[in-house]
Structures are given as C-alpha cells and as structure tokens.
Scaffold this motif. Sequence first.
Motif, PDB file in Angstrom:
ATOM      1  N   ALA A  33       0.828  -1.205   0.000  1.00 20.72           N
ATOM      2  CA  ALA A  33       0.000   0.000   0.000  1.00 20.72           C
ATOM      3  C   ALA A  33       0.865   1.260   0.000  1.00 20.72           C
ATOM      4  CB  ALA A  33      -0.903   0.001   1.223  1.00 20.72           C
ATOM      5  N   PRO A  34       0.418   2.290  -0.684  1.00 17.97           N
ATOM      6  CA  PRO A  34       1.176   3.542  -0.704  1.00 17.97           C
ATOM      7  C   PRO A  34       1.004   4.283   0.626  1.00 17.97           C
ATOM      8  CG  PRO A  34      -0.909   3.839  -1.808  1.00 17.97           C
ATOM      9  CD  PRO A  34      -0.828   2.379  -1.452  1.00 17.97           C
ATOM     10  N   PRO A  35       1.822   5.297   0.879  1.00 18.96           N
ATOM     11  CA  PRO A  35       1.600   6.113   2.070  1.00 18.96           C
ATOM     12  C   PRO A  35       0.309   6.904   1.932  1.00 18.96           C
ATOM     13  CG  PRO A  35       3.266   7.100   0.675  1.00 18.96           C
ATOM     14  CD  PRO A  35       2.978   5.739   0.085  1.00 18.96           C
ATOM     15  N   ARG A  36      -0.293   7.229   3.046  1.00 23.88           N
ATOM     16  CA  ARG A  36      -1.576   7.939   2.994  1.00 23.88           C
ATOM     17  C   ARG A  36      -1.436   9.326   2.380  1.00 23.88           C
ATOM     18  NH1 ARG A  36      -1.150   8.201   9.490  1.00 23.88           N
ATOM     19  NH2 ARG A  36      -0.162  10.238   9.657  1.00 23.88           N
ATOM     20  N   THR A  44      -3.158  -2.392   9.222  1.00 29.56           N
ATOM     21  CA  THR A  44      -2.158  -3.180   8.505  1.00 29.56           C
ATOM     22  C   THR A  44      -1.279  -2.294   7.623  1.00 29.56           C
ATOM     23  OG1 THR A  44      -3.618  -5.099   8.502  1.00 29.56           O
ATOM     24  CG2 THR A  44      -1.825  -5.102   6.903  1.00 29.56           C
ATOM     25  N   MET A  45      -1.880  -1.281   6.996  1.00 30.17           N
ATOM     26  CA  MET A  45      -1.138  -0.400   6.096  1.00 30.17           C
ATOM     27  C   MET A  45      -0.331   0.658   6.837  1.00 30.17           C
ATOM     28  SD  MET A  45      -3.685   0.230   2.850  1.00 30.17           S
ATOM     29  CE  MET A  45      -5.042   0.919   3.787  1.00 30.17           C
ATOM     30  N   GLY A  46      -0.564   0.817   8.129  1.00 30.59           N
ATOM     31  CA  GLY A  46       0.128   1.853   8.880  1.00 30.59           C
ATOM     32  C   GLY A  46      -0.429   3.244   8.654  1.00 30.59           C
ATOM     33  N   TRP A  47      -1.681   3.337   8.196  1.00 33.64           N
ATOM     34  CA  TRP A  47      -2.277   4.641   7.928  1.00 33.64           C
ATOM     35  C   TRP A  47      -2.776   5.332   9.193  1.00 33.64           C
ATOM     36  CZ3 TRP A  47      -5.576   5.095   2.839  1.00 33.64           C
ATOM     37  CH2 TRP A  47      -4.729   4.896   1.732  1.00 33.64           C
ATOM     38  N   LEU A  48      -3.135   4.577  10.221  1.00 33.03           N
ATOM     39  CA  LEU A  48      -3.633   5.172  11.449  1.00 33.03           C
ATOM     40  C   LEU A  48      -2.473   5.677  12.303  1.00 33.03           C
ATOM     41  CD1 LEU A  48      -6.393   2.582  12.437  1.00 33.03           C
ATOM     42  CD2 LEU A  48      -6.737   4.836  11.413  1.00 33.03           C
ATOM     43  N   LYS A  66     -13.911  -3.257   8.893  1.00 32.00           N
ATOM     44  CA  LYS A  66     -12.951  -3.802   7.917  1.00 32.00           C
ATOM     45  C   LYS A  66     -11.951  -2.719   7.502  1.00 32.00           C
ATOM     46  CE  LYS A  66     -13.003  -6.506   3.574  1.00 32.00           C
ATOM     47  NZ  LYS A  66     -12.101  -5.801   2.673  1.00 32.00           N
ATOM     48  N   ALA A  67     -12.441  -1.508   7.291  1.00 31.07           N
ATOM     49  CA  ALA A  67     -11.561  -0.400   6.919  1.00 31.07           C
ATOM     50  C   ALA A  67     -10.541  -0.116   8.014  1.00 31.07           C
ATOM     51  CB  ALA A  67     -12.396   0.850   6.633  1.00 31.07           C
ATOM     52  N   PHE A  68     -10.986  -0.118   9.253  1.00 29.96           N
ATOM     53  CA  PHE A  68     -10.063   0.151  10.357  1.00 29.96           C
ATOM     54  C   PHE A  68      -8.964  -0.911  10.415  1.00 29.96           C
ATOM     55  CE2 PHE A  68     -13.657   2.364  12.945  1.00 29.96           C
ATOM     56  CZ  PHE A  68     -13.552   3.478  12.132  1.00 29.96           C
ATOM     57  N   ARG A  69      -9.335  -2.159  10.231  1.00 30.38           N
ATOM     58  CA  ARG A  69      -8.344  -3.241  10.256  1.00 30.38           C
ATOM     59  C   ARG A  69      -7.363  -3.105   9.092  1.00 30.38           C
ATOM     60  NH1 ARG A  69      -7.945  -5.009  15.301  1.00 30.38           N
ATOM     61  NH2 ARG A  69      -9.649  -6.356  16.008  1.00 30.38           N
ATOM     62  N   ARG A  78      -8.562   4.027  -3.993  1.00 31.42           N
ATOM     63  CA  ARG A  78      -8.666   3.034  -5.069  1.00 31.42           C
ATOM     64  C   ARG A  78      -7.834   1.777  -4.850  1.00 31.42           C
ATOM     65  NH1 ARG A  78      -6.010   7.587  -8.882  1.00 31.42           N
ATOM     66  NH2 ARG A  78      -3.796   7.187  -8.519  1.00 31.42           N
ATOM     67  N   GLU A  79      -6.707   1.889  -4.136  1.00 35.66           N
ATOM     68  CA  GLU A  79      -5.868   0.695  -3.929  1.00 35.66           C
ATOM     69  C   GLU A  79      -6.597  -0.386  -3.138  1.00 35.66           C
ATOM     70  OE1 GLU A  79      -3.040   3.986  -4.821  1.00 35.66           O
ATOM     71  OE2 GLU A  79      -4.764   3.794  -3.455  1.00 35.66           O
ATOM     72  N   VAL A  80      -7.527   0.023  -2.286  1.00 31.62           N
ATOM     73  CA  VAL A  80      -8.246  -0.946  -1.452  1.00 31.62           C
ATOM     74  C   VAL A  80      -9.710  -1.051  -1.860  1.00 31.62           C
ATOM     75  CG1 VAL A  80      -6.713  -0.887   0.544  1.00 31.62           C
ATOM     76  CG2 VAL A  80      -8.482   0.876   0.301  1.00 31.62           C
TER      77      VAL A  80
END
Length: 397
Positions: free
Chosen positions: A48-51, A259-263, A252-255, A65-67
């Motif tokens: 995943a790209p950075p946020r 995983t992507m490190g966006w939070l 599901k989005a939060f999980r 779009r990636e998810v």
Amino acid sequence: MIIDVETPSQLRTLVCSRCHAPHDAFVAQTVSACCGVPLLARYTLSDAPPRSVLAMRPATMWRYREVLPLLDEANQVSLGEGMTPLLTLGNLAARYGLRSLLLKDEGQNPTGSFKARGLSMAVSKAKELGAQGCIIPTAGNAGVAMAAYCAKAGLPATVVMPRHTPAAFKEECYWYGADVQLVDGLINDCAALVRELNAAGQLLDVSTLKEPYRIEGKKTMGYEIAEQLQWQLPDVILYPAGGGTGLIGIWKAFREMQTMGWLVADVKLPRMVAVQASNCCPLVETLAGRQANCQQYQGRPTIANGLAVPRPLGEALMLEVLAESGGTALSIDDDEMLAGMRELAQHEGLFVAPEGAAVWMAARKLLASGWLRADEQLLILNTGSGQKYLDNVVGKH
C-alpha cells in the motif's frame, strides 16, 4: 484482464467469511461456495502507498482506489459519492454535557443516502464483469441508489420493495427507469421474489452481502472518518444496523488501515454500537441470548425503513465486530426516533432519517446507563435524508 495503472487496485482474492477458503476475485461471485456466507475482499496491503498520496485525489470514495475492487477505471460508475461532512454537534453536546459529539452526514451523498457508496461499487463491478443488469430487494434507499447507478451505467434495473415503502423512494426509482415490483411484507419477502425473478441468474443480484462489492464501497465511510480526524479515531461509533454492511465495512476499513500503517501509531479502535428498531431488532435479540440466531425472527414495519431487516445475512459478522470492539447493540422505538428527529432538527438544524435519529437516541440511552462517558468522543452516523421519509413522519413534529 488488464489493470489500469491509474487505478492500481491491489485486490488479491476473496475469502469465505466463515472458513476463510479463497475464492477467485476476478470472476463474478455471490456467497461463498463452501459455507454459503458472505465473501470478503482481501488486498495486498503490504504494497500500500503512504496515505499522503490522497492529498491530490478527488474528494470522492474513489480516492481509496488501492483498497477497492474495481480493476479498470473505465468501468467506474460514479455520481460523486463519498467524502460527506463530519459535523460537530456543539449545541447538543452542551445540552448533554458531552466533550465531543460528531455526526457524519451520509444524507449528503448522491441519491440522498449512504447506499450510494455500496451501489456505486456494485454497479461498477457489474459493468466490469459484463452483467446484463442488476436486481435488488430493498427497504428503499438501496433500490433508489441501484436504479440511479444502473441508469448512469446503461444497465437494466429491477427493484423489489415493500408496498408500504414511502412514495418518495418508489417515485425516484420510476424516474430512473427501473422496473419496480411491490411486495406485501418486509425485505425478506422481497428477497424471495428476487430469487424467483432471477432464477436463471441473468442479473447480478446485489442483495446485502450476497455479493462482495457493496461492502467495499460502504467501508469507505471508515477511511473517511479516519482521514477527517487526521488519522485518529473516535472513542465510540454508533451506527444504524439493518443489513449491517456499513457496520462490518467500517470495521474492515479500520483493520486494513492498521495493517497499512495509515492510522496514528497505537490508536485505539472505537467501540462499535449497532442500533436497531424495537419493531425489528434481530441482532439485539441474538446478542442478548434470547434466540440462537436471526433465522426465524419475525420483524414488523418501522418508520426507519432501512432497519426493517428481520434476517440479516451478515448477523455473524456484525456479532464479530461487536465482540472485537467491545461494543453493544440496542433498539429504539418509533416514538423515540421521532423525538430524536425533532431534537436534531430544532437544536442542530439537521433533518435526518429516522435511522439517524435512532443512533442519537441510543447515545442518550447509553449515556444515561453509564455505558458511555461524557468525556468520550462520540460519532453518530446519519445514513440518509429525512426528506424521503415524509410519508412516515408527516404531522408528527
């Protein structure tokens, strides 16, 4: 199939939500072949790209779009859905001594409800997969959304809804050119007619969680909540759960973001509250242990048409969300919803759907019981415009 490099979906597979068996994500799917339960999309989140990539993208749900499962941007059927406002309810917060009360207003989506997200995605996938048309059983808003997006896509639409559905929903479907079938009963009775009408399987059945795409559009509410709060999350989210796609999708989005490190690092996920109508509250009854599951539950009509879902296919997934988050479920009666509509209208200038009023009244109940604390940040979701429910509430202000 060639994936458009401008829309690099990282869709990898679909999995059975019960046994996790993989299913091909690149052909049309319904429920899992193994267990007959909803399929869930899985992505290659490690790539995943950075946020920060979001900053230059359009303010619609398609910015994530990636998810999302659409593989080719040419198949995107959009009316500008998503990025609905996150409003601060300062007047009601002061009235009840709350530190922070937020409302995400999904009534500002195209077609006037959160259903625009899921149906934009489902109809886009129908186009991508070469479907001949779409069919849906609906309590109102989902049928309107499907009819609109099918019109945009040039696909035939068949909408099956209860006869007692407010006229605004029916009329809008007619204007979009949909074939509208009316049924005496609730959405489960409509689903039975859908199975009969689509026995040959020529149309993509976009019933709640009977295909794996609507939930992917709905989950973007969770991505937006995080982005709008600078990648923090509220302490509690209260959500009106009929079929439950949004509740499951937000979690599901939060999980995925974890995983992507966006939070933000070490952010605590919110407690999730499912709010139902007293006239139709199968999840509440199952959670309380008064029934084994919803399969034999008998519901009654309610002014919150979207909550009249007596046997949700996603019940097990909703229960998982409540258990994982330390959440709960409760029901609100029609008179309480009317009181909530009045209070939100008269103190915040918001004419919300009865479903949105239900979550506010649920927050009040949980505050009174001590389950919620006044120093917590609360976020409630209004899922639709109150305008469409005038048949249900006229003269009751």
